[in-house]
Write a protein that holds these residues in place. Sequence first.
Motif, PDB file in Angstrom:
ATOM      1  N   GLY A  57       3.842   7.177   8.558  1.00 39.34           N
ATOM      2  CA  GLY A  57       4.488   7.215   7.078  1.00 39.34           C
ATOM      3  C   GLY A  57       4.269   8.831   6.801  1.00 39.34           C
ATOM      4  O   GLY A  57       3.718   9.652   7.521  1.00 39.34           O
ATOM      5  N   GLN A  58       5.018   9.208   5.745  1.00 35.70           N
ATOM      6  CA  GLN A  58       5.126  10.549   5.342  1.00 35.70           C
ATOM      7  C   GLN A  58       4.946  10.526   3.825  1.00 35.70           C
ATOM      8  O   GLN A  58       5.540   9.738   2.835  1.00 35.70           O
ATOM      9  N   GLY A  84       2.161  13.933   7.329  1.00 37.35           N
ATOM     10  CA  GLY A  84       2.301  12.809   7.796  1.00 37.35           C
ATOM     11  C   GLY A  84       0.787  11.923   7.590  1.00 37.35           C
ATOM     12  O   GLY A  84      -0.082  12.356   7.330  1.00 37.35           O
ATOM     13  N   VAL A  85       0.986  10.423   7.849  1.00 40.38           N
ATOM     14  CA  VAL A  85       0.088   9.685   7.653  1.00 40.38           C
ATOM     15  C   VAL A  85       0.210   8.554   8.503  1.00 40.38           C
ATOM     16  O   VAL A  85       1.312   7.982   8.692  1.00 40.38           O
ATOM     17  N   PHE A 144       3.111  13.098  14.015  1.00 39.61           N
ATOM     18  CA  PHE A 144       3.466  13.846  12.793  1.00 39.61           C
ATOM     19  C   PHE A 144       4.579  14.992  13.472  1.00 39.61           C
ATOM     20  O   PHE A 144       5.507  15.291  12.736  1.00 39.61           O
ATOM     21  N   GLN A 145       4.033  15.731  14.437  1.00 38.73           N
ATOM     22  CA  GLN A 145       4.982  17.050  14.947  1.00 38.73           C
ATOM     23  C   GLN A 145       6.410  16.403  15.308  1.00 38.73           C
ATOM     24  O   GLN A 145       7.569  16.874  14.854  1.00 38.73           O
ATOM     25  N   PHE A 190       0.903  -1.170   0.180  1.00 31.59           N
ATOM     26  CA  PHE A 190       0.019   0.011  -0.114  1.00 31.59           C
ATOM     27  C   PHE A 190       0.856   1.120  -0.043  1.00 31.59           C
ATOM     28  O   PHE A 190       0.367   2.203  -0.756  1.00 31.59           O
ATOM     29  N   SER A 191       1.977   1.372   0.825  1.00 34.87           N
ATOM     30  CA  SER A 191       2.687   2.263   0.947  1.00 34.87           C
ATOM     31  C   SER A 191       3.362   2.692  -0.526  1.00 34.87           C
ATOM     32  O   SER A 191       3.654   3.900  -0.646  1.00 34.87           O
TER      33      SER A 191
END
Length: 252
Positions: free
Chosen positions: A52-53, A58-59, A88-89, A29-30
């Motif tokens: 993920g990025q 971000g994800v 994400f941060q 998927f990624s």
Amino acid sequence: MKKLLLISLLVTSGLAQAAEAIPDVVKTFSEQQNIKIIKKIDAPGGAPAWLGQYQDMGVTLFLTPDGKHVISGYLYDEKGKNLSDAYFQKEIYAPLGREMWKQLNAAHPLKEGADTAPRKVFVFADPFCPYCKAFWAEAQPWVKAGKVQLNTLLVAFLNPNSGRNASAILNTKDPVSAWREYELSGGKTLPKPAGGASRENVAVLQQHQQLMDSLGANATPAIYYLNAQNELQQVVGMPDEKQLEEMFGPKP
């Protein structure tokens, strides 16, 4: 005995790495979505999850109990709080912000205020931008008090004459004073052209525009500073009083 211990450690390490391997469904998927897997995260609720990025965003990816499906989205708690934002941060936005801050510091802005000022602010400004003039005027009390160093990066895109005016300012012996006089006059006092725009000045304006674009801003003033947590902050447009105090500190 030492050999047996070493072999045991190697086997344990290998098993741990295997356990951390990304499942095929997550990996597929990624790859299909051009998502870069950064790390596995310990998400609450027990579902295996990965950070993920995608481009600069971000994800979070979650593996279903059957191990055959992946869910992409945000993780929320029972109160509706977005828990993905913290990942994400820390892992994406903060490192990206530090890299962008380095790029801003490597540029060649018009510096007003001492390098020792406790706060440093960068602003992309067009000579024909009225809100840039308003922001410059609002910043002066902090600059004069030694609280802030204001770094102006000239860009040229609002007006057909923006490039001419910006180049005229950069082409003087003292561009900072020329910019100050220009702002104080409301854009009426422009240095007399000392020949055509030099290649160096044109290159500087182009570099500033490219940097502004890479930071995701499409209007001026585009303002950047570090907050109390050393996280890069962006304000596009004229800040209100609260935003001014957040970036500059209490008014002197």
